[in-house]
Design an enzyme around this catalytic site. Structure first.
Site, PDB file in Angstrom:
ATOM      1  N   TYR A  86       0.823  -1.209   0.000  1.00 20.23           N
ATOM      2  CA  TYR A  86       0.000   0.000   0.000  1.00 20.23           C
ATOM      3  C   TYR A  86       0.861   1.264   0.000  1.00 20.23           C
ATOM      4  O   TYR A  86       1.879   1.324   0.684  1.00 20.23           O
ATOM      5  CB  TYR A  86      -0.907   0.020   1.245  1.00 20.23           C
ATOM      6  CG  TYR A  86      -1.695   1.299   1.304  1.00 20.23           C
ATOM      7  CD1 TYR A  86      -2.795   1.457   0.482  1.00 20.23           C
ATOM      8  CD2 TYR A  86      -1.286   2.359   2.096  1.00 20.23           C
ATOM      9  CE1 TYR A  86      -3.492   2.653   0.467  1.00 20.23           C
ATOM     10  CE2 TYR A  86      -1.980   3.553   2.093  1.00 20.23           C
ATOM     11  CZ  TYR A  86      -3.080   3.697   1.277  1.00 20.23           C
ATOM     12  OH  TYR A  86      -3.755   4.874   1.266  1.00 20.23           O
ATOM     13  N   TRP A 114       1.355   5.598  -1.811  1.00 20.87           N
ATOM     14  CA  TRP A 114       1.075   6.595  -2.852  1.00 20.87           C
ATOM     15  C   TRP A 114       2.125   6.656  -3.944  1.00 20.87           C
ATOM     16  O   TRP A 114       1.942   7.350  -4.929  1.00 20.87           O
ATOM     17  CB  TRP A 114       0.896   7.969  -2.213  1.00 20.87           C
ATOM     18  CG  TRP A 114      -0.524   8.242  -1.855  1.00 20.87           C
ATOM     19  CD1 TRP A 114      -1.304   7.509  -1.011  1.00 20.87           C
ATOM     20  CD2 TRP A 114      -1.349   9.303  -2.342  1.00 20.87           C
ATOM     21  NE1 TRP A 114      -2.559   8.057  -0.932  1.00 20.87           N
ATOM     22  CE2 TRP A 114      -2.617   9.168  -1.731  1.00 20.87           C
ATOM     23  CE3 TRP A 114      -1.145  10.370  -3.213  1.00 20.87           C
ATOM     24  CZ2 TRP A 114      -3.671  10.049  -1.991  1.00 20.87           C
ATOM     25  CZ3 TRP A 114      -2.190  11.257  -3.450  1.00 20.87           C
ATOM     26  CH2 TRP A 114      -3.436  11.086  -2.849  1.00 20.87           C
TER      27      TRP A 114
HETATM   28  N1  MGD Z   1      -1.109   8.967  12.181  1.00 24.20           N
HETATM   29  C1  MGD Z   1      -1.578   8.992  10.933  1.00 24.20           C
HETATM   30  N2  MGD Z   1      -1.159   8.076  10.052  1.00 24.20           N
HETATM   31  C2  MGD Z   1      -1.611   8.121   8.776  1.00 24.20           C
HETATM   32  C3  MGD Z   1      -2.539   9.093   8.354  1.00 24.20           C
HETATM   33  C4  MGD Z   1      -2.989  10.037   9.320  1.00 24.20           C
HETATM   34  O1  MGD Z   1      -3.839  10.905   9.033  1.00 24.20           O
HETATM   35  N3  MGD Z   1      -2.477   9.962  10.582  1.00 24.20           N
HETATM   36  N4  MGD Z   1      -2.978   9.111   7.063  1.00 24.20           N
HETATM   37  C5  MGD Z   1      -2.983   7.847   6.361  1.00 24.20           C
HETATM   38  C6  MGD Z   1      -3.245   8.041   4.933  1.00 24.20           C
HETATM   39  S1  MGD Z   1      -4.716   8.832   4.538  1.00 24.20           S
HETATM   40  C7  MGD Z   1      -2.423   7.600   3.967  1.00 24.20           C
HETATM   41  S2  MGD Z   1      -2.945   7.693   2.333  1.00 24.20           S
HETATM   42  C8  MGD Z   1      -1.135   6.966   4.277  1.00 24.20           C
HETATM   43  C9  MGD Z   1      -0.023   7.329   3.298  1.00 24.20           C
HETATM   44  O2  MGD Z   1       0.980   6.393   3.412  1.00 24.20           O
HETATM   45  P1  MGD Z   1       2.040   6.163   2.228  1.00 24.20           P
HETATM   46  O3  MGD Z   1       1.394   6.320   0.901  1.00 24.20           O
HETATM   47  O4  MGD Z   1       2.742   4.901   2.508  1.00 24.20           O
HETATM   48  O5  MGD Z   1       3.006   7.405   2.469  1.00 24.20           O
HETATM   49  P2  MGD Z   1       4.052   8.101   1.513  1.00 24.20           P
HETATM   50  O6  MGD Z   1       4.919   8.922   2.396  1.00 24.20           O
HETATM   51  O7  MGD Z   1       3.355   8.798   0.407  1.00 24.20           O
HETATM   52  O8  MGD Z   1       4.901   6.877   0.983  1.00 24.20           O
HETATM   53  C10 MGD Z   1       5.192   6.650  -0.339  1.00 24.20           C
HETATM   54  C11 MGD Z   1       6.607   6.109  -0.433  1.00 24.20           C
HETATM   55  O9  MGD Z   1       6.838   5.707  -1.764  1.00 24.20           O
HETATM   56  C12 MGD Z   1       8.129   6.180  -2.185  1.00 24.20           C
HETATM   57  N5  MGD Z   1       8.076   6.333  -3.645  1.00 24.20           N
HETATM   58  C13 MGD Z   1       7.656   7.387  -4.367  1.00 24.20           C
HETATM   59  N6  MGD Z   1       7.705   7.099  -5.673  1.00 24.20           N
HETATM   60  C14 MGD Z   1       8.153   5.840  -5.789  1.00 24.20           C
HETATM   61  C15 MGD Z   1       8.402   4.983  -6.893  1.00 24.20           C
HETATM   62  O10 MGD Z   1       8.199   5.328  -8.045  1.00 24.20           O
HETATM   63  N7  MGD Z   1       8.846   3.728  -6.600  1.00 24.20           N
HETATM   64  C16 MGD Z   1       9.066   3.303  -5.332  1.00 24.20           C
HETATM   65  N8  MGD Z   1       9.487   2.056  -5.151  1.00 24.20           N
HETATM   66  N9  MGD Z   1       8.860   4.109  -4.277  1.00 24.20           N
HETATM   67  C17 MGD Z   1       8.396   5.342  -4.498  1.00 24.20           C
HETATM   68  C18 MGD Z   1       8.353   7.441  -1.425  1.00 24.20           C
HETATM   69  O11 MGD Z   1       9.747   7.708  -1.318  1.00 24.20           O
HETATM   70  C19 MGD Z   1       7.670   7.133  -0.077  1.00 24.20           C
HETATM   71  O12 MGD Z   1       8.580   6.595   0.835  1.00 24.20           O
HETATM   72  O13 MGD Z   1      -0.740   7.316   5.606  1.00 24.20           O
HETATM   73  C20 MGD Z   1      -1.736   7.002   6.568  1.00 24.20           C
HETATM   74  N10 MGD Z   1      -1.178   7.165   7.890  1.00 24.20           N
HETATM   75  N1  MGD Z   2      -0.577  18.750   1.832  1.00 19.40           N
HETATM   76  C1  MGD Z   2      -1.075  17.505   1.878  1.00 19.40           C
HETATM   77  N2  MGD Z   2      -2.327  17.275   1.405  1.00 19.40           N
HETATM   78  C2  MGD Z   2      -2.833  16.022   1.446  1.00 19.40           C
HETATM   79  C3  MGD Z   2      -2.090  14.922   1.936  1.00 19.40           C
HETATM   80  C4  MGD Z   2      -0.781  15.208   2.449  1.00 19.40           C
HETATM   81  O1  MGD Z   2      -0.069  14.307   2.939  1.00 19.40           O
HETATM   82  N3  MGD Z   2      -0.311  16.501   2.393  1.00 19.40           N
HETATM   83  N4  MGD Z   2      -2.636  13.657   1.927  1.00 19.40           N
HETATM   84  C5  MGD Z   2      -3.773  13.393   1.058  1.00 19.40           C
HETATM   85  C6  MGD Z   2      -4.467  12.166   1.469  1.00 19.40           C
HETATM   86  S1  MGD Z   2      -3.770  10.671   1.108  1.00 19.40           S
HETATM   87  C7  MGD Z   2      -5.672  12.182   2.099  1.00 19.40           C
HETATM   88  S2  MGD Z   2      -6.453  10.705   2.489  1.00 19.40           S
HETATM   89  C8  MGD Z   2      -6.332  13.434   2.416  1.00 19.40           C
HETATM   90  C9  MGD Z   2      -6.899  13.399   3.838  1.00 19.40           C
HETATM   91  O2  MGD Z   2      -7.780  14.419   3.980  1.00 19.40           O
HETATM   92  P1  MGD Z   2      -8.599  14.539   5.330  1.00 19.40           P
HETATM   93  O3  MGD Z   2      -9.136  13.232   5.692  1.00 19.40           O
HETATM   94  O4  MGD Z   2      -9.495  15.684   5.154  1.00 19.40           O
HETATM   95  O5  MGD Z   2      -7.370  14.906   6.280  1.00 19.40           O
HETATM   96  P2  MGD Z   2      -6.993  14.805   7.784  1.00 19.40           P
HETATM   97  O6  MGD Z   2      -5.862  15.771   7.822  1.00 19.40           O
HETATM   98  O7  MGD Z   2      -6.766  13.458   8.292  1.00 19.40           O
HETATM   99  O8  MGD Z   2      -8.275  15.329   8.551  1.00 19.40           O
HETATM  100  C10 MGD Z   2      -8.833  16.588   8.326  1.00 19.40           C
HETATM  101  C11 MGD Z   2      -9.021  17.290   9.625  1.00 19.40           C
HETATM  102  O9  MGD Z   2      -9.944  16.580  10.435  1.00 19.40           O
HETATM  103  C12 MGD Z   2      -9.777  17.049  11.726  1.00 19.40           C
HETATM  104  N5  MGD Z   2     -10.209  16.041  12.676  1.00 19.40           N
HETATM  105  C13 MGD Z   2      -9.544  14.948  13.097  1.00 19.40           C
HETATM  106  N6  MGD Z   2     -10.291  14.273  14.003  1.00 19.40           N
HETATM  107  C14 MGD Z   2     -11.440  14.964  14.133  1.00 19.40           C
HETATM  108  C15 MGD Z   2     -12.618  14.774  14.898  1.00 19.40           C
HETATM  109  O10 MGD Z   2     -12.777  13.823  15.653  1.00 19.40           O
HETATM  110  N7  MGD Z   2     -13.600  15.688  14.738  1.00 19.40           N
HETATM  111  C16 MGD Z   2     -13.500  16.759  13.901  1.00 19.40           C
HETATM  112  N8  MGD Z   2     -14.531  17.567  13.790  1.00 19.40           N
HETATM  113  N9  MGD Z   2     -12.389  16.966  13.194  1.00 19.40           N
HETATM  114  C17 MGD Z   2     -11.382  16.081  13.290  1.00 19.40           C
HETATM  115  C18 MGD Z   2      -8.313  17.373  11.903  1.00 19.40           C
HETATM  116  O11 MGD Z   2      -8.185  18.642  12.533  1.00 19.40           O
HETATM  117  C19 MGD Z   2      -7.786  17.355  10.489  1.00 19.40           C
HETATM  118  O12 MGD Z   2      -7.041  18.513  10.173  1.00 19.40           O
HETATM  119  O13 MGD Z   2      -5.453  14.545   2.307  1.00 19.40           O
HETATM  120  C20 MGD Z   2      -4.755  14.558   1.069  1.00 19.40           C
HETATM  121  N10 MGD Z   2      -4.088  15.825   0.977  1.00 19.40           N
HETATM  122 MO    MO Z   3      -4.839   9.014   2.203  1.00 17.83          MO
END
Ligand code: MGD
Ligand code: MGD
Ligand code: MO
Length: 792
Positions: free
Chosen positions: A112, A114
């Site tokens: 899993y 991005w």
């Molecule tokens: N505490 C907490 N944890 C979270 C979240 C949160 O809100 N709070 N959010 C969650 C969410 S919504 C998501 S989507 C996940 C994201 O989790 P990930 O998608 O695992 O996070 P990334 O840092 O985007 O990791 C992508 C990795 O792929 C590598 N990469 C980029 N391009 C390539 C390529 O072409 N080939 C290879 N082999 N590697 C590559 C990058 O260097 C990077 O290390 O995290 C989750 N974890």
């Molecule tokens: N710059 C940037 N943009 C991103 C990403 C990134 O890594 N960097 N990741 C992308 C990805 S993979 C995803 S999935 C999306 C995620 O997008 P979201 O799911 O919208 O992102 P989060 O930052 O997890 O949550 C949004 C907000 O929810 C609020 N929140 C958390 N818990 C609670 C709660 O219990 N109640 C209420 N009311 N609010 C709460 C937090 O303050 C948080 O800032 O963002 C995407 N956009």
């Molecule tokens: Mo995500």
């Protein structure tokens, strides 16, 4: 081409690359983008940084002792840099051994993550295609973003993805809505990112249009900046994890004051009466009135009751951030959002109803793709097993154990090899100390990476790969309407190479090279995918240039197929002819199907269930609610060693937002080093004191590279990765989703000497064969490994 320089596409938008002496020195915004993402600022520094993986590397113990569970050595062990031939011979032999001794269902390659944008060089797509041709692998299903939505909404209204694609457009909201009530806000930092890349950032402009049209916004969130400053939102900060209680208080007021739309509920929904008995307290003696909601959430009762009246008085859009369901019982805020919107009776009307996850992606409500662009075909996986994505540590720690999912019972596979390409589990997974234990279990761990992330450091075989800017490709965002050329701007450094070339070389060793490449090289594949894209475009009446002109040219903007879309308008117009894909064909406010599963953590209608850490016996020792949302300064953990991300660190550590009253009570000043801790783990962070965050909450952005201090008995993270503190429990047995936002922690100021952050440095390399006691830091000269096993 209008912009000077070569274009590149990233999930955060299009950039223009400047190259000097064969190195990427700057990535600037595309001049046509009205609201470019600052994340481009990380690229040059990270791609040229000290953490770049330059040569294949093998963990010393694995090289010496062969494949085996690692008993804690994955992580601290040094590495040996080897030649590609050695790395590929070792890996091919290991795949052959495992297939023979155990079978392909011992290989977990859910992988899993991005990765990077690009239709051809997509890390997971390449890995899946390769392994599918080698007998298959155990996969994962779902994601960390909105897994609870994927699992619950089909029971309530239909597949989640339809709701995103068909979301009501912001132009419609600007024209028709009076009020937008946002649970979890709509962070503008988040809405700049879109998977697969995007041509233009439209959200800021569309929100400005809403503001200009007089649309009023209410931001219910622990963080004020979850609403963009320009939209002038009212900020209400409920305790995290209590949104369902607030929505129940709103529902109770609507019901008590005769403001619920009975006509809508009768015609378009089922099970409301069952739910109403819960709201009034007839079912459990607890009326969920505004006073009750206030006591649970900390919001004033009067404001909750008035908000209900305001919502019923005009056209109201309710939005729910995906972050709310990345939490304990994350199914409930989603179900309750739909239920509340149904009570207002505006679902399917322009500017009314609800939208889930508007802030998840830059395109949602802003544009849509007109057709699907060509992509690398992945073939068919002969191993037909997949685990829910967040159960990876559960699976590794309990081979053969059982788990529930969607009312059925399944068994975990017995995994011997884990392969990760394009994801960072030591960023994305919860309870990293538990993940460390789980990651010792397999006999072999393979990681393809650009940088020495913690995931790479916990591997046995590390393969250095080219970044998106170092290979020819093109982007067509999964939900965007642009085609973006991605010409290679610079060669990959050191021995790094494309994943296609790695798998072609492995397939040649294992048999099946022809099946993997189909006789095409990378250029041949790109031309084939572009031909498919041109054909798909032609079917929608769009004429595309040939590949060479496109690759040397500018972004191609495609028409938006549905600029005035209103979510569920067809269902509203004719619910008999266009029923929902639910058992009843209607919105299921009570679901017989979910109720029949008899799950205590997901009953048959939306229900308030408290955050587990908050009602745990040791809750008083962990008084702060930890939130760990997406960072403004990077995409998750990607390029964390780049300039923008580093500029926002506090003394080199990840900033944690602390309310001034909480800081004063603990004697913490802005810039201090602090420690966050609970029974699961500890980390250091840099204090940022701000009244942007609700009192009692700490906000520590996700994605600081995990930096465990192996000299510390708790393996404290020196850098500030929140996932050492989050729990590895699921939202519920229905969907088995991750629940990162529901952790409680203690906080203290750290005085005296603190260890420096080492996350952005490469690991220790040792020469091989090993001269006893010799350990060097940095890149040691490559020496051949043990004699390569014969290739097949
Ligand atoms: N505490 C907490 N944890 C979270 C979240 C949160 O809100 N709070 N959010 C969650 C969410 S919504 C998501 S989507 C996940 C994201 O989790 P990930 O998608 O695992 O996070 P990334 O840092 O985007 O990791 C992508 C990795 O792929 C590598 N990469 C980029 N391009 C390539 C390529 O072409 N080939 C290879 N082999 N590697 C590559 C990058 O260097 C990077 O290390 O995290 C989750 N974890
Ligand atoms: N710059 C940037 N943009 C991103 C990403 C990134 O890594 N960097 N990741 C992308 C990805 S993979 C995803 S999935 C999306 C995620 O997008 P979201 O799911 O919208 O992102 P989060 O930052 O997890 O949550 C949004 C907000 O929810 C609020 N929140 C958390 N818990 C609670 C709660 O219990 N109640 C209420 N009311 N609010 C709460 C937090 O303050 C948080 O800032 O963002 C995407 N956009
Ligand atoms: Mo995500």
């Amino acid at each position: 081409m209008s912009p000077r320089g070569r274009l590149t596409a990233n999930h955060w938008g299009t950039g223009v690359v400047t190259v000097r002496d064969g190195r990427i020195v700057e990535v600037a915004a595309h001049p046509a983008d009205p609201d470019p993402s600052p994340i481009n600022g990380n690229l040059a520094g990270s791609l040229n940084g000290r953490a770049r993986i330059l040569r294949p590397a093998v963990r010393l113990d694995w090289l010496e002792d062969g494949p085996a569970p690692a008993r804690g050595r994955r992580g601290p062990d040094p590495f040996v840099e080897v030649t590609w031939d050695t790395a590929l011979d070792l890996l091919a032999a290991e795949i052959a051994r495992l297939r023979q001794s155990h079978g392909n269902d011992g290989i977990y390659a859910g992988s899993y993550g991005w990765a990077s944008a690009g239709r051809f060089h997509h890390a997971q797509g390449q890995l899946r295609r390769f392994l599918n041709g080698q007998g298959g692998f155990v996969a994962s299903e779902g994601n960390y973003s909105y897994n609870a939505a994927l699992g619950i909404l089909p029971h309530v209204v239909g597949p989640y993805m339809r709701q995103v694609v068909d979301a009501t457009r912001w132009s419609v909201i600007a024209a028709e809505s009076d009020l937008v009530v946002m649970f979890g806000g709509l962070p503008d930092r988040n809405a700049q990112v879109s998977d697969g890349g995007l041509g233009l950032h439209r959200m800021a402009g569309n929100l400005a249009a809403c503001r200009a049209a007089g649309v009023r916004f209410v931001n219910l969130s622990p963080l004020r900046s979850d609403a963009a400053e320009g939209i002038g939102a009212e900020w209400l900060a409920p305790r995290p994890g209590t949104d369902v209680a607030v929505m129940l208080g709103l529902a109770h007021t609507l019901l008590a004051e005769g403001l619920a739309d009975r006509g809508f509920l009768d015609r378009y929904t089922t099970g409301f009466d069952r739910f109403a008995r819960y709201v009034t307290g007839e079912a459990d003696d607890v009326p969920k009135d505004a006073g009750w909601a206030a006591a649970v959430s900390g919001l004033p009762a009067g404001r909750i009751a008035r908000l209900a009246r305001e919502m019923a008085a005009g056209r109201t859009m309710i939005t729910c951030a995906a972050g709310l369901q990345r939490a304990d019982h994350g199914e409930q805020p989603l179900w309750m959002t739909v239920t509340l919107a149904a009570m207002l009776g505006q679902i399917g009307l322009p500017g009314g109803g609800y939208g889930i996850g508007y802030g998840v992606n830059a395109t949602i409500g802003n544009t849509q793709r007109p057709f699907r662009a060509g992509a690398l075909p992945q073939g068919r996986n002969p191993v037909r097993r997949a685990i829910p994505v967040a159960m990876v540590a559960d699976m590794l720690l309990d081979p053969g154990g059982s788990y529930a999912h969607q009312g059925a019972t399944h068994l975990f596979p017995d995994i011997r090899m884990v392969w990760w390409a394009g994801g960072n589990p030591f960023h994305h997974h919860q309870d990293l100390n538990r993940l460390r234990r789980a990651s010792q279990v397999p006999e072999t761990v393979v990681v393809n990476e650009i940088n020495w992330t913690a995931t790479a450091r916990h591997a046995d075989i590390v393969l250095p790969v080219a970044a998106a800017q170092e290979r020819d490709d093109f982007a067509a965002g999964n939900s965007d309407n642009a085609l973006i050329p991605m010409p290679a701007c610079a060669p990959p450094p050191g021995a790094a190479r494309t994943e296609f070339s790695i798998y072609a070389a492995l397939a040649a060793r294992l048999g099946g090279a022809e099946a993997f490449t189909e006789g095409l090289d990378e250029d041949g594949w790109l031309r084939r995918l572009w031909d498919e894209t041109r054909a798909a475009a032609g079917r929608t009446g769009v004429d595309l240039p040939d590949w060479d002109d496109f690759l040397a040219g500018d972004v191609i903007a495609l028409p938006d197929p549905a600029p005035d879309r209103v979510f569920l308008s067809g269902f509203r117009d004719n619910p008999d002819a266009r029923p929902l894909p639910t058992p009843s064909g209607r919105i299921e406010i009570f679901s017989e199907r979910v109720a029949a599963m008899d799950l205590p953590d997901c009953p048959g209608h939306a229900t308030f269930l408290p955050v587990r850490d908050a009602v745990a016996p040791d809750a008083a020792a962990h008084p702060f609610h930890l939130l760990s949302g997406q960072p403004a300064t990077r995409l998750h953990s990607q390029l964390d060693n780049g300039a923008l991300s580093r500029a926002h660190k506090v003394g080199g550590r990840e900033p944690v937002l602390i309310h001034p009253d909480d800081a004063a009570a603990l004697g913490i000043r802005d810039g201090d080093v602090v420690e966050l801790s609970n029974a699961r783990g500890r980390c250091l962070a840099g204090a940022r004191i701000t009244d942007e965050v609700r009192q009692g909450c700490l906000f520590l952005w996700t994605g600081a590279w995990y930096d465990p201090d192996f000299d510390d008995p708790h393996h404290r993270c020196r850098h500030g990765n929140p996932n050492v503190l989050t729990h590895d429990l699921r939202t519920s047995a229905l969907t088995q989703s991750p629940a990162a936002h529901s952790a409680r922690v203690a906080l203290r100021r750290v005085d005296g000497a603190v260890p420096p952050v080492r996350a952005h440095e490469p690991p220790v390399f040792v020469p091989w064969p090993r001269a006893r006691g010799s350990v060097t830091s940095g890149a040691a000269p490559s020496r051949p490994g043990r004699p390569a096993p014969p290739s097949r």
